[in-house]
Scaffold this motif. Structure first.
Motif, PDB file in Angstrom:
ATOM      1  N   TYR A 148       0.832  -1.213   0.000  1.00 45.02           N
ATOM      2  CA  TYR A 148       0.000   0.000   0.000  1.00 45.02           C
ATOM      3  C   TYR A 148       0.857   1.250   0.000  1.00 45.02           C
ATOM      4  O   TYR A 148       0.513   2.256   0.604  1.00 45.02           O
ATOM      5  CB  TYR A 148      -0.921   0.013   1.219  1.00 45.02           C
ATOM      6  CG  TYR A 148      -1.934  -1.109   1.194  1.00 45.02           C
ATOM      7  CD1 TYR A 148      -1.688  -2.285   1.903  1.00 45.02           C
ATOM      8  CD2 TYR A 148      -3.091  -0.991   0.451  1.00 45.02           C
ATOM      9  CE1 TYR A 148      -2.616  -3.318   1.868  1.00 45.02           C
ATOM     10  CE2 TYR A 148      -4.016  -2.018   0.413  1.00 45.02           C
ATOM     11  CZ  TYR A 148      -3.766  -3.185   1.135  1.00 45.02           C
ATOM     12  OH  TYR A 148      -4.687  -4.188   1.095  1.00 45.02           O
ATOM     13  N   PRO A 151      -1.030   4.396  -2.015  1.00 47.77           N
ATOM     14  CA  PRO A 151      -2.023   5.123  -1.211  1.00 47.77           C
ATOM     15  C   PRO A 151      -1.406   5.906  -0.072  1.00 47.77           C
ATOM     16  O   PRO A 151      -1.866   6.986   0.285  1.00 47.77           O
ATOM     17  CB  PRO A 151      -2.945   4.014  -0.686  1.00 47.77           C
ATOM     18  CG  PRO A 151      -2.799   2.919  -1.649  1.00 47.77           C
ATOM     19  CD  PRO A 151      -1.385   2.990  -2.146  1.00 47.77           C
ATOM     20  N   PHE A 152      -0.337   5.376   0.490  1.00 45.91           N
ATOM     21  CA  PHE A 152       0.335   6.057   1.583  1.00 45.91           C
ATOM     22  C   PHE A 152       0.880   7.401   1.137  1.00 45.91           C
ATOM     23  O   PHE A 152       0.667   8.425   1.790  1.00 45.91           O
ATOM     24  CB  PHE A 152       1.454   5.136   2.079  1.00 45.91           C
ATOM     25  CG  PHE A 152       2.211   5.689   3.224  1.00 45.91           C
ATOM     26  CD1 PHE A 152       3.481   6.268   3.053  1.00 45.91           C
ATOM     27  CD2 PHE A 152       1.674   5.659   4.518  1.00 45.91           C
ATOM     28  CE1 PHE A 152       4.177   6.761   4.129  1.00 45.91           C
ATOM     29  CE2 PHE A 152       2.370   6.168   5.590  1.00 45.91           C
ATOM     30  CZ  PHE A 152       3.636   6.706   5.401  1.00 45.91           C
ATOM     31  N   THR A 155      -1.877   9.791   0.361  1.00 42.80           N
ATOM     32  CA  THR A 155      -2.473  10.343   1.580  1.00 42.80           C
ATOM     33  C   THR A 155      -1.670  11.516   2.098  1.00 42.80           C
ATOM     34  O   THR A 155      -2.227  12.504   2.603  1.00 42.80           O
ATOM     35  CB  THR A 155      -2.572   9.258   2.670  1.00 42.80           C
ATOM     36  OG1 THR A 155      -3.201   8.111   2.102  1.00 42.80           O
ATOM     37  CG2 THR A 155      -3.364   9.749   3.851  1.00 42.80           C
TER      38      THR A 155
END
Lengths: 175, 661, 101
Positions: A148, A151-152, A155
């Motif tokens: 992930y 997405p990290f 974010t």
């Protein structure tokens, strides 16, 4: 014992959630929400999500709710004179929808397939292995930085945008 | 074998004249020189071509019709109608009358309309009229004849309302067109029935096959002929559709002479003559035609006796004489009807042209004297005009004696033929009516002449008298020509019973055309009698009628001449029977009450209730309904956040519901 | 962890969500509406964690992200409320009708 604690925490969460909605004073609502968040943190621990419980307390209850309190005080809403519940019609509708939603989800949950058997039985405890190997944080971190990663990073971009946005929005207009 | 010579030219020349003058009405409006020549020449040249054809036809001895196909107009399924011209003996007679009299009237118009700003437009319309009239009489099929029928109606409207700035005149034009329309409806229905029964609308296919398709007394024959007669009632001004003709006197006098005396109004008689075999097959219709004709003859004659406007007297006289023509064709004496059509064209046109000369002179006199507002038509403003207008006076006497049926003028022969035939062919009552109407005719014509030309005192006015003048050359020449024709025109048909050389020119010429009809009538009706209803032969009654007519003329003349009349402005209102006759038996008022007003109420109702209320209302209500629905929808767009949240949740629930179930 | 407790956890999550919905529809104060939204988010977090107990660590990672996004959203949302308060003088949800043309 475990069960008793579980039920206690659940009850606390639900009760304080109701009070969040029902309280007149917005400050009280915020406080009750904090209680709810703490109860949920406890539930997280019981569900083997130790790291998340910690994050919940630190970030959610610690930062976000404080932010809410700041805003409430900034806007001087502590002394609410007029009741800010909506009219009878809205109450009726809201109540109806709430009950409908709750009933619906409950019904689905209770009549649907057994979540445990669907997932492979009691024997399967996928998190344990990961927890044993890496510890609470590691179990979370490895997938976070491997599978992930994108997405990290996104974010983090999101957080940047939120910072800039909130500063722009909350700024006093130029004279 | 007769073949038509340049047939299309006969029609093309007047049409070309109409187009040239029509263009001229726009491009060289003030210049009247072109129209002065083109107008009469177009028609005159057409007359020459017709005359050439006449002599060719006479020499060849052909009795059958020669049909010239110009092009195909309608070819739809089973219906085929071509632009076909029929040159046969009957249409030849009509063509000669139409082009001949038209030429004379065109020449007259040069003088009458001189100085009128609408000169070019006038000749365009007049030429166009001649074109359509020729289409009417040379058509070889019902639809093409109908084109001519409608066309002459159109030109009549245009010419009646020629001085359109005057509202009364243009209303008269409208009245003529609308009343004619009722008749046109009859023509159309008759065409539908004919097509239904015969499968074709060509004369060459319908008329010879009539005896084959229809029985004697057949209801369809009766219907066809009655509807055709409805058309005749409109176009030829018979009861009850005559009301437009007196109003049509609003147009220039040459127009009244040409259209409303000599040609257009005779189209109905021509129609009956053309379809004679159909009428012969329908004895009911024949009786209707004859009765309406005789009735109209008497009725109009009574009205004419009390009119003061010289043109109105002549208008009612025309209606009355048309009644004679229909009486003739109704009893089956088709040749007599056409004969009277011809002689009437001569003397009636002459009478109108003469009246026009009088009106022209009086108007000019008043204009020179500076007098305005006064009716130049009113005979009470005339008087003793023979001193100033000798040519007009003499020629009009020729016409008066002709119309009164005094031997040896043309009208004697034709009118006598009509009356005699109605007597011997089995219509004693109508015979009597026709006789009475003939004496009334003599009476009112004598009155007209006495009032206008005699009396020893002129009522035009001291100041104006000096400016009265006779007809100018352009107007005088046609008067003289027609005057001569009114005398000798009847000599082509002199019956045997008179102690004179027997001349059978017209009947011999037209017999082949009417032979089928005579055949049918002979087969079913029996032979004609030899004596009139009250006994006595043709000679006897010829003598009686001419003597009595002459006596009436003299008696009325003397009675009128001795009386002192006041001018129109000072004259008292008529009273009693005179008033009723003067007011035309109040027929127009009757129509207004019985027909026009209820119809207008109906139309107003249709407008308010059906159009405004129903149709508009429905549309409006649909619109307000749509707006109401929109209002409901717009309530959803309150803009309020809370409401939107609510709707959001509702939507979520709905989606969950559909997914789960 | 017995199946019953997991089920209870899920039921609690459902109930919390329903309470959050009711609150969002019931209250006029914008901040309280926001709190209810946070309540809903937490309910979802609970259910995600419960399922991750059964199915793997991925659920917890999703919760992690949810919390991050919730934080960002709270910050921005409150900034908007402050700006709205400055403009209108109150934060009554019913007062905001500018979403209409």
């Amino acid at each position: 014992m475990t069960e008793f604690l579980f039920f206690l925490l659940s009850a606390a969460a639900l009760l304080s959630a109701v009070f969040v909605v029902v309280s007149r004073n917005p400050v009280s609502s915020v406080m009750f929400l904090i209680v709810t968040l703490f109860s949920l943190a406890g539930l997280f621990v019981m569900l083997e999500a130790h790291f998340l419980a910690a994050v919940q307390v630190i970030v959610y209850a610690g930062a976000i709710m404080v932010l809410f309190l700041f805003v409430v005080m900034l806007l001087n809403l502590g002394h609410a004179e007029l009741p800010d519940f909506r009219g009878a019609m809205a109450r009726l509708l809201a109540g109806a929808f709430g009950i409908a939603l709750a009933a619906f989800t409950a019904w689905t949950l209770l009549t649907g397939s057994d979540p445990l058997t669907a997932s492979g039985g009691e024997a399967a405890d996928p998190i344990q292995a990961a927890l044993k190997a890496r510890g609470a944080i590691g179990a979370l971190a490895v997938p976070l930085f491997r599978t992930y990663l994108v997405p990290f990073e996104v974010t983090s971009l999101l957080l940047l945008v939120a910072i800039v946005g909130s500063m722009v929005l909350a700024r006093k207009e130029a004279p | 074998m007769y073949r038509p010579i340049l047939p299309a030219l006969v029609l093309a020349l007047p049409l070309a004249g109409a187009i040239i003058n029509g263009v001229g009405a726009f491009l060289w409006r003030e210049d009247h020189r072109v129209a002065r020549w083109v107008g009469p020449l177009a028609v005159g040249a057409s007359f020459v071509v017709v005359a050439i054809n006449f002599f060719a036809m006479k020499d060849s001895g052909t009795t059958a019709a020669s049909v010239v196909s110009l092009w195909t107009w309608i070819a739809a399924g089973g219906l085929h109608v071509g632009v076909d011209l029929q040159f046969d003996r009957l249409s030849m007679v009509m063509m000669l009358i139409v082009t001949g009299v038209s030429t004379l009237i065109h020449i007259y118009s040069i003088g009458y309309m001189r100085g009128d700003p609408g000169f070019n437009r006038y000749f365009a319309y007049l030429n166009l009229f001649v074109f359509f009239m020729l289409v009417l009489v040379t058509a070889a099929s019902f639809p093409l004849m109908f084109v001519g029928w409608e066309g002459v109606g159109l030109c009549s409207y245009l010419l009646i309302g020629f001085w359109y700035e005057n509202e009364a005149y243009s209303n008269a034009g409208k009245k003529a067109f609308i009343v004619n329309r009722i008749g046109d409806f009859g023509f159309l229905v008759a065409m539908f029935i004919i097509y239904g029964i015969f499968g074709s609308l060509d004369f060459s296919q319908v008329l010879p096959a009539a005896t084959g398709h229809l029985q004697y007394g057949d209801v369809w024959a009766t219907l066809i002929t009655l509807f055709l007669f409805l058309a005749c009632m409109g176009k030829s001004a018979q009861i009850p559709l005559y009301v437009w003709l007196p109003d049509a006197m609003a147009g220039p006098t040459p127009v009244s002479a040409l259209i409303h005396a000599a040609t257009m109004v005779t189209a109905g008689v021509y129609l009956v003559a053309r379809t004679s075999v159909l009428f012969a097959l329908a004895p009911v219709s024949q009786a209707v035609v004859a009765t309406v004709g005789a009735g109209t003859a008497l009725f109009a004659a009574t009205i004419a006796t009390q009119q003061w406007d010289i043109k109105k007297v002549l208008a009612y006289s025309t209606i009355s004489q048309l009644g004679y023509m229909f009486l003739a064709v109704g009893v089956g004496a088709f040749t007599a009807g056409i004969f009277h059509l011809m002689t009437h064209a001569f003397f009636k046109a002459l009478l109108f042209l003469g009246a026009g000369a009088v009106i022209h002179s009086v108007e000019h006199a008043w204009h020179e004297a500076g007098r305005h507002g006064g009716d130049p038509n009113d005979m009470r403003n005339h008087g003793d005009l023979r001193r100033w207008m000798p040519v007009t006076w003499i020629t009009m006497w020729s016409a008066t004696l002709a119309i009164s049926g005094v031997f040896p003028f043309a009208g004697f022969f034709s009118k006598d033929e009509v009356i005699w035939k109605s007597g011997v062919l089995g219509y004693p009552l109508l015979w009597g009516v026709a006789l009475v109407a003939a004496f009334l005719t003599a009476g009112y014509m004598a009155r007209l002449m006495a009032l206008t030309f005699h009396g020893g005192e002129n009522r035009t006015g001291e100041d104006a008298r000096g400016h009265l003048h006779g007809a100018p050359l352009a107007m005088a020449v046609p008067l003289v020509v027609l005057g001569v024709l009114s005398l000798v025109g009847g000599w082509i048909q002199i019956p045997e019973s008179l102690p004179l050389p027997h001349v059978n020119a017209l009947e011999g010429w037209l017999d082949p055309v009417f032979e089928p009809a005579h055949h049918v009538m002979a087969a079913h009706g029996g032979a004609a009698a030899t004596a009139a209803p009250l006994g006595g032969g043709e000679l006897t009654w010829g003598l009686i009628s001419t003597v009595v007519a002459l006596a009436v003329v003299v008696w009325i003349f003397l009675a009128v001449v001795r009386r002192h009349y006041r001018t129109a402005a000072e004259a008292p209102e008529p009273t009693g029977l005179s008033l009723v006759l003067y007011r035309k038996w109040y027929v127009d008022e009757l129509y207004d009450r019985l027909i026009v007003r209820p119809l207008m109420a109906l139309w107003r109702g249709c407008w308010k209730i059906v159009d405004d209320g129903l149709i508009d209302g429905t549309v409006n209500r649909l619109a307000s309904g749509a707006r109401a629905v929109g209002w409901v929808g717009s309530q959803l767009q309150s803009g309020r956040l809370g409401a939107y949240l609510l709707l959001f949740m509702v939507g979520v629930l709905v989606i969950l519901g559909t997914v789960a179930f | 962890m017995t199946p019953t407790l997991i089920r209870v956890a899920l039921l609690v999550s459902a109930a919390l969500f329903a309470i959050g919905v009711t609150g969002a529809l019931l209250r006029r104060n914008a901040i309280v509406v926001f709190l209810c939204v946070e309540l809903m988010l937490n309910a979802v977090n609970l259910s995600l964690v419960a399922f991750s107990r059964l199915l793997g660590i991925d659920g917890q990672i999703i919760v992690f992200f949810v919390m991050a996004v919730a934080a960002a959203e709270a910050a921005v949302g409150l900034a908007i409320i402050i700006a709205a308060f400055r403009h209108y003088g109150d934060i009554d949800v019913d007062r905001f009708d500018m979403l209409k043309w």
